[in-house]
Enzyme design. Sequence first.
Site, PDB file in Angstrom:
ATOM      1  N   CYS A  76      37.637  35.451  32.565  1.00 18.01           N
ATOM      2  CA  CYS A  76      36.390  36.452  31.644  1.00 18.01           C
ATOM      3  C   CYS A  76      35.516  35.561  30.891  1.00 18.01           C
ATOM      4  O   CYS A  76      35.538  34.385  30.967  1.00 18.01           O
ATOM      5  CB  CYS A  76      36.229  37.997  31.868  1.00 18.01           C
ATOM      6  N   HIS A 163      38.100  39.853  37.572  1.00 22.42           N
ATOM      7  CA  HIS A 163      39.383  40.297  36.704  1.00 22.42           C
ATOM      8  C   HIS A 163      40.385  41.357  37.697  1.00 22.42           C
ATOM      9  O   HIS A 163      40.685  42.065  38.500  1.00 22.42           O
ATOM     10  CB  HIS A 163      39.162  42.184  36.186  1.00 22.42           C
ATOM     11  N   GLU A 165      43.839  41.161  37.026  1.00 24.52           N
ATOM     12  CA  GLU A 165      44.727  42.686  35.989  1.00 24.52           C
ATOM     13  C   GLU A 165      44.530  43.971  36.500  1.00 24.52           C
ATOM     14  O   GLU A 165      45.273  44.454  36.003  1.00 24.52           O
ATOM     15  CB  GLU A 165      44.131  42.293  34.367  1.00 24.52           C
TER      16      GLU A 165
END
Length: 190
Positions: A76, A163, A165
């Site tokens: 990001c 993302h 994660e």
Amino acid sequence: MTILVINNKGQYNHRIQRSLQYLKIPTELVPNTLSIEEIEAKNPIGLILGGGPSIEGAGNSEEYIKHFDIPILGICLGHQLIAKAYGGQIDTSNTESYAKVEINIVNDENLFSGLAPKMEVWSSHKDEVKSIPDDFEILANSNLCDVESFKHTEKDVYGIQFHPEVHHTPKGSTIFENFYEICKKRCNND
């Protein structure tokens, strides 16, 4: 054999570290205010630059990008910082994105190994890379963002806008595993 996660004050930075820990990848979350010398003293095999609310709050992240010759993954804001450090252009996205997005993987070597041709990811950003720097190639795109991921053509420097994660990116752990393999390979070759 530790990967340092640079905390750029984004909402998911702790989640990056936790994801690596779940995968048994040695990791440490560190503030983006550490000096180059403090980072060097930790002897990392790779850096992951986390997301954050603004470039102004990115601390020394851009210096890390320019200084270190180890694998780097920007997520990001980290992705945008890599573009900026190498001369790319970032700007406000045409469409703010806070949703699941299907990306098209155009180069499935290394970071996206085993994930092509498409992947569902979580997107959460208002800025994006508008043009990649010289010596970079696009690895993935989507209908919302032309540069979902890129890679330096000569160095192990990668950026992803989305993302990996979060659980909304079902195969995000594979990206972290692939990055760890890149780091270990590089470490063994040096």
